[in-house]
Design an enzyme around this catalytic site. Structure first.
Site, PDB file in Angstrom:
ATOM      1  N   GLY A 254       0.926  -1.413   0.165  1.00  0.00           N
ATOM      2  CA  GLY A 254       0.146  -0.223   0.102  1.00  0.00           C
ATOM      3  C   GLY A 254       0.539   1.231  -0.443  1.00  0.00           C
ATOM      4  CD  GLU A 291       2.026   3.759   5.646  1.00  0.00           C
ATOM      5  OE1 GLU A 291       3.565   3.562   5.973  1.00  0.00           O
ATOM      6  OE2 GLU A 291       1.936   2.623   5.003  1.00  0.00           O
TER       7      GLU A 291
HETATM    8  N1  TRP Z   1       5.537  -0.363   6.357  1.00  0.00           N
HETATM    9  C1  TRP Z   1       4.426  -0.111   5.224  1.00  0.00           C
HETATM   10  C2  TRP Z   1       3.667  -0.156   6.264  1.00  0.00           C
HETATM   11  O1  TRP Z   1       2.894  -0.790   6.871  1.00  0.00           O
HETATM   12  C3  TRP Z   1       4.808  -2.034   4.494  1.00  0.00           C
HETATM   13  C4  TRP Z   1       5.287  -1.917   3.397  1.00  0.00           C
HETATM   14  C5  TRP Z   1       5.015  -1.301   2.646  1.00  0.00           C
HETATM   15  C6  TRP Z   1       6.111  -2.996   3.339  1.00  0.00           C
HETATM   16  N2  TRP Z   1       6.332  -1.824   1.348  1.00  0.00           N
HETATM   17  C7  TRP Z   1       6.440  -3.071   1.820  1.00  0.00           C
HETATM   18  C8  TRP Z   1       6.306  -4.316   3.929  1.00  0.00           C
HETATM   19  C9  TRP Z   1       7.213  -3.711   1.146  1.00  0.00           C
HETATM   20  C10 TRP Z   1       7.143  -5.232   3.707  1.00  0.00           C
HETATM   21  C11 TRP Z   1       7.619  -4.819   2.352  1.00  0.00           C
HETATM   22  O2  TRP Z   1       2.896   0.905   6.831  1.00  0.00           O
HETATM   23 ZN    ZN Z   2       3.195   0.610   8.245  1.00  0.00          ZN
END
Ligand code: TRP
Ligand code: ZN
Length: 852
Positions: A254, A291
C-alpha cells in the site's frame, strides 16, 4: 536463483551489531542500467556487542571499489554480502557499487516505474542499494547527494542544496536503512503547508506524474488532518521542515513510511469524484494517516529486529483506526474493521499459516507482513487499552515516547511501559503476543433467585508448531438488557484470566438479555447457542451499535447456513427484521448498508467447517444468492422510494455522511436489480456523476448477469486510467458465475491492458479470482490451476507479490477430498518449480503442511 535450503532466522538468536554507525553519506549517479552508488560510512566499535566478524549485507551489487580509512581493501564478497578485516577502533568505510534499477522487477531496492526512479527498502531492500548493516537496530543520520538530469530529485530529511543535475538532502534523525528513500523523476507537486502547535511551518507536497495533479487534494487534506490529530490526541509533533509524499504506479504494497518521504501506491493517493469510490477515499484517508503516524510509532521509535514488527505496525494500525473513527463514525468503523479482521486474520489464524503476533522464526520476513501482525496486533493494543482504561493508556503512551524516543525497541519494552505507568502485571497478557490461533469463547448462563450468572470457557486450539496453549487474559465487555429493551447493567469489562470462569450479577428484577463482547472487545470466536428471537431482540434493541450489527450478522449466518444444510427457506421474521432496519430512518445510512450486507461465502464456509460440516462452495453460493433474492422480494415495493430519498443532488462530498447515503443507495439498487430486470441500474449507470454510483450500478447489473453494454462503455471511457481499469478488470471476475470465473479470468489475462508485471493489475485479476469463493474452489480444480499458473509466472520477476497472493490457498483443508487433492496438486506443482523464490517456496511449503 536462491539457495536450495533457505535459512530460518530465530528471535532467540538476536545479538547486536558489532559497530555503531555514526554517519552515512551516499552519492547516487542515476542511470537505468548502471547506477553508481558511492557510500562513506563512519563505523565505531559497539561496546555492547559481542566480538564478531565485520559483515555487511549486500545483494545483486557489483562492487567497484572499497577502502578503509582511504586505503583500498579487497573484501570477501558472496551472494549475501561481504566480510572484511577492519581496524579495532573507529574507521571510515568507502565503497562504490553499480546496480541496474531498470532491470529490477522485484520492486525492492532501487527500481524504475514509468520512467521514474524510486526505492522500497522495508524490510531488507537497502542491501540491494549498497553494502550496509541492513537491520533496524542500526540507526544513523544520512546525507544524500543525487546526480541526474531528471527535474525532481528527492530523499529523506531536509533539502541541503540543489543545482543543475544534482540535489542534496540531510536527514538529522538517526534512522535504520529500511526507512531510506530516494525518488527521481519528472514530477509535479500539489503543495500546502502545516504549522505545528509549537509554531514551525512545515512545507507539504504530494508528488505525482504530470496530469495527475488535480487528483491530490484529498490526500493532502487527509495529511493535514492527520498531523493535527497526532498533536491533539497523542501530543506528537512533526520534526522536519518538509514532508513529501510520492505516488508510484508499480508498488508491491500500500505505502511506505520512509522518513520525510513517504512513498505510496498511486491508488492510495489519487482520487477525484469521477475516478475514485467512497471506499477509495476512506482507504486513502486511513493510509495517509497510517504512514504519517509511523513518523513517531516506527521511525522515532523503531523495532529492534523484524520479530518486533507488530511494535510499529499493530500500534500504527490501532492509531489509524482511532483516527478514522474520529473523522467518520466509530460504530461504522468498528464494524468494518471487525469484518476485515474476520475475513483476513481469523482465516489466517485458523489455517496452516497461523503464527503469533510476534513470530519467533521466519525464512523470508516479507511473508510476515500479515493480517496477524497488523490487524491482530492492533486488536491486542485495543485490549490493553480496555484493560488499563483511557487514562492509563494515555500515561503509558507518554512514557513510551519519553523513554524510547530514538530507540530500536521490543515488545518487552512496550509492555514494561504499561506496567510502569499503571502498576499492572502483564505477564499473562503477553501470551497474546506469543500464542497463535483464535481463542474460542463458549458461553452459557443461568438465572436463579434474582441472580444472573455468565459462565465462560476459553479454548485455545492448536496451531502449527504450538500444540498446547495456556489461558489468556480476555476482556469481555458485557451489558445486560431488560426484556423491555432498557439497559439494566451498562457496559462492564469482565476480565477473564482462567480457562473457565463465571461472573455473577445480583439484584435484578427479571432475567436479563445479555449483550456479550460489546464493541468486539477481544478477537475471539464467541460460541453461544442463542435463540433466534433473542438475536432479533438485540438487533432491535441493543444499545451497543457493534453488537446490534453483530446480532443481525449472526441471524443472517444462521438463516443461510440452515438453507445450505437443511434446505430451509429464509424465515419471514428475519426478512422482516432486516427490512425494518433497512428502512429505519432514525439509523445512520452507513450502518443500515452494513446491516444489509450478507456474510460472505468464505465466512460461511469457515463457519460450517467450525461446526464440523464440510462446506460445499456451490451450495453456499446458491443459498446466499437465494437469501439475497428473498430480501430483494421482501423490500421490492420500498426500494425505489428508498433510492430516490437517498439521491443527493448537490455537489459531491466524500464525507462520511454522504458516503453512507451512497452506500445504502447502492445496496438498495443491487437488491432492486434482482427484481426489476435491470431498468433502474441501467438508468443509474447512465446518470452517474461519480465513480461510487457508477460502480454500484455496474455491480448491480453484473450481479444479475447483465451489464455487457455498460462494461464496454466503461472501458471506452476509462481505458487510459489504470486505477479505474483495475476496477473494470476486478468487477467482471468478482461477479462471474462460479462455473465461469476461471474462464473469465483467462480471457481477461489475454486483454491487451492486462499488464501482469504491475502488481495492482495482477491483483485486480488474479486476486479477484481467489476472492470469488465458489469460482476459485470449483470442483474440477480450474480455479486453483489458473491462480497457480500465474503465481509461477510472476514469481521469477516479483517474488514478494507472488508469495503474498499464494494465501489464496490457505483454506484448502476445509473442503472435500477432491478439492483438497486438486489444491494440493497445485501447491506441489509450485514447490517443484525450478528456481522457485525463497518467498514463494516458504509460503507453498507452509500452506502444503496443512492437515490432510
Ligand atoms: N511499512 C509499510 C506499512 O505498513 C509496509 C510496507 C510497504 C512494506 N511496502 C513494503 C512491507 C514492502 C514490506 C515490503 O506502512
Ligand atoms: Zn505500517
Amino acid at each position: 536463483m536462491e539457495d536450495a535450503a533457505p535459512q530460518t532466522i530465530y528471535l532467540a538468536d538476536y545479538r547486536p551489531f558489532g559497530w555503531i554507525v555514526e554517519e552515512v553519506a551516499l552519492t547516487f549517479r542515476l542511470s537505468p542500467d548502471a547506477t553508481r552508488v558511492a557510500s562513506r560510512i563512519r563505523f565505531a566499535p559497539n561496546p555492547e556487542a559481542p566480538p564478531q566478524e565485520f559483515f555487511l549485507q549486500g545483494e545483486d551489487l557489483r562492487l567497484v571499489s572499497a577502502a578503509i580509512d582511504g586505503r583500498p581493501v579487497q573484501p570477501d564478497v558472496t551472494a549475501k554480502g561481504l566480510t572484511c578485516a577492519v581496524p579495532s577502533g573507529p574507521f571510515l568505510w568507502e565503497a562504490e557499487v553499480e546496480i541496474a534499477p531498470a532491470a529490477n522487477t522485484a520492486l525492492e531496492g532501487l527500481y524504475m516505474s514509468k520512467g521514474m526512479y524510486c526505492t522500497q527498502c522495508e524490510a531488507e531492500g537497502f542491501r540491494k542499494i549498497t553494502f550496509y548493516p541492513d537491520r533496524p537496530d542500526v540507526m544513523a543520520p544520512f546525507k544524500v547527494r543525487i546526480e541526474s538530469d531528471l527535474p525532481v530529485l528527492l530523499s529523506n530529511g531536509n533539502p541541503a542544496g540543489q543545482g543543475a543535475g544534482w540535489a542534496e538532502w540531510h536527514d538529522p534523525w538517526p534512522k535504520p536503512a529500511y526507512l531510506f528513500a530516494l525518488v527521481a523523476g519528472d514530477l509535479v507537486a500539489h503543495r500546502d503547508s502545516f504549522t505545528t502547535r509549537s509554531g514551525r511551518k512545515v512545507g507539504l507536497a504530494v508528488w505525482v506524474r504530470p496530469g495527475d495533479q488535480d487528483r491530490c487534494a484529498y490526500a493532502m487534506d487527509s495529511l493535514i488532518r492527520s498531523m493535527r490529530w497526532d498533536e491533539e490526541v497523542y501530543g506528537r509533533e512533526y520534526d522536519l521542515d518538509i514532508f513529501n509524499i510520492v505516488a508510484v504506479d508499480d508498488f508491491n504494497m500500500g505505502a511506505m513510511e520512509n522518513k520525510g518521504l513517504n512513498i505510496f501506491n498511486s491508488k492510495l493517493v489519487l482520487a477525484s469524484p469521477e475516478t475514485a469510490t467512497d471506499d477509495d477515499y476512506a482507504r486513502i484517508e486511513a493510509v495517509i494517516a497510517h504512514e504519517y503516524f509511523h513518523n513517531w510509532t516506527g521511525n522515532r521509535i523503531t523495532c529492534r529486529d523484524w520479530f518486533q514488527l507488530c511494535l510499529k505496525e499493530g500500534l500504527t494500525v490501532f492509531r489509524d483506526q482511532q483516527f478514522s473513527g474520529d473523522m467518520r463514525s466509530h460504530a461504522v468503523k468498528r464494524i468494518e474493521d471487525v469484518v476485515t479482521l474476520r475475513a483476513r486474520q481469523f482465516r489466517e489464524d485458523q489455517g496452516p499459516l497461523a503464527h503469533p503476533v510476534r513470530p519467533d522464526s521466519f525464512v523470508e520476513i516479507n511473508n510476515f507482513y500479515t493480517a496477524t501482525v497488523y490487524e491482530k496486533g492492533a486488536e491486542v493494543i485495543g485490549m490493553l487499552k480496555r484493560l488499563v482504561g483511557d487514562e492509563g493508556y494515555a500515561r503509558a503512551l507518554d512514557l513510551y515516547f519519553d523513554r524510547h524516543d530514538g530507540d530500536a525497541a521490543t515488545i518487552e519494552d512496550w509492555l514494561k511501559v504499561f506496567e510502569d505507568a499503571t502498576g499492572r502485571d502483564l505477564s499473562q497478557f503477553k501470551r497474546w503476543y506469543s500464542q497463535a490461533g483464535t481463542p474460542r469463547l463458549k458461553v452459557s448462563d443461568d438465572w436463579k433467585d434474582g441472580s444472573y450468572t455468565l459462565h465462560f470457557r476459553q479454548e485455545n486450539p492448536p496451531t502449527p508448531g504450538q500444540p498446547q496453549k495456556d489461558p489468556r487474559v480476555i476482556p469481555i465487555a458485557v451489558g445486560l438488557l431488560n426484556p423491555n429493551g432498557d439497559e439494566v447493567v451498562p457496559t462492564t469489562v469482565l476480565e477473564m484470566t482462567e480457562a473457565e470462569q463465571s461472573f455473577r450479577f445480583e439484584g435484578l428484577a427479571t432475567r436479563p438479555i445479555p449483550s456479550i463482547l460489546r464493541g468486539f472487545s477481544a478477537p475471539v470466536v464467541l460460541e453461544r447457542q442463542v435463540p433466534a428471537q433473542e438475536q432479533a431482540f438485540l438487533l432491535a434493541h441493543d444499545t451497543d451499535p457493534f453488537n446490534r450489527w453483530e446480532a443481525g450478522r449472526a441471524l443472517a449466518r444462521g438463516e443461510i447456513l440452515a438453507m445450505v444444510t437443511e434446505g430451509a427457506a429464509p424465515s419471514p421474521q428475519w426478512l422482516e427484521a432486516l427490512a425494518g432496519l433497512a428502512l429505519d430512518e432514525s439509523l445512520d445510512p452507513a450502518f443500515r448498508a452494513l446491516a444489509l450486507r450478507l456474510p460472505g461465502e468464505d465466512e460461511l464456509a469457515q463457519t460450517l467447517h467450525d461446526r464440523g460440516v464440510t462446506p460445499d462452495p456451490d451450495a453456499i453460493h446458491t443459498a446466499r444468492r437465494a437469501a439475497g433474492r428473498a430480501l430483494a422480494t421482501r423490500l421490492a415495493p420500498q426500494l425505489p422510494g428508498l433510492i430516490a430519498a437517498l439521491t443527493d443532488r448537490g455537489p459531491f462530498s466524500p464525507d462520511a455522511a454522504a458516503a453512507g447515503r451512497r452506500a445504502l443507495k447502492g445496496a438498495a439498487l443491487m437488491l432492486l436489480t434482482r427484481t426489476d430486470g435491470g431498468a433502474a441500474a441501467e438508468a443509474a449507470f447512465a446518470a452517474a456523476t461519480n465513480m461510487t454510483d457508477r460502480i454500484a450500478a455496474l455491480s448491480a447489473l453484473l450481479d444479475s448477469g447483465k451489464g455487457q453494454a455498460e462494461l464496454a462503455a466503461f472501458e471506452a471511457q476509462w481505458q487510459d486510467n489504470p486505477l479505474v481499469m483495475d476496477k473494470w478488470f476486478a468487477l467482471q471476475i468478482a461477479f462471474a458465475a462460479p462455473a465461469e470465473a476461471a474462464e473469465t479470468t483467462e480471457r481477461l489475462t489475454a486483454h491487451p491492458r492486462f499488464d501482469w508485471k504491475n502488481p495492482n493489475r495482477f491483483r485486480s485479476v488474479i486476486g479477484a479470482l481467489s476472492g470469488n469463493h465458489a469460482g476459485f474452489h470449483r470442483a474440477d480444480g480450474a480455479g486453483y490451476r489458473v491462480v497457480a499458473d500465474w503465481l509461477l509466472k510472476l514469481d521469477p520477476l516479483n517474488p514478494q507479490t507472488a508469495a503474498r497472493m499464494s494465501t489464496a490457498f490457505e483454506t484448502w483443508a476445509r473442503y472435500d477430498a477432491t478439492r483438497q487433492a486438486r489444491a494440493k496438486a497445485q501447491l506441489d506443482r509450485i514447490l517443484a518449480a525450478p528456481g522457485l523464490s525463497r518467498d514463494l517456496s516458504e509460503m507453498a511449503s507452509r500452506l502444503r503442511g496443512a492437515a490432510g
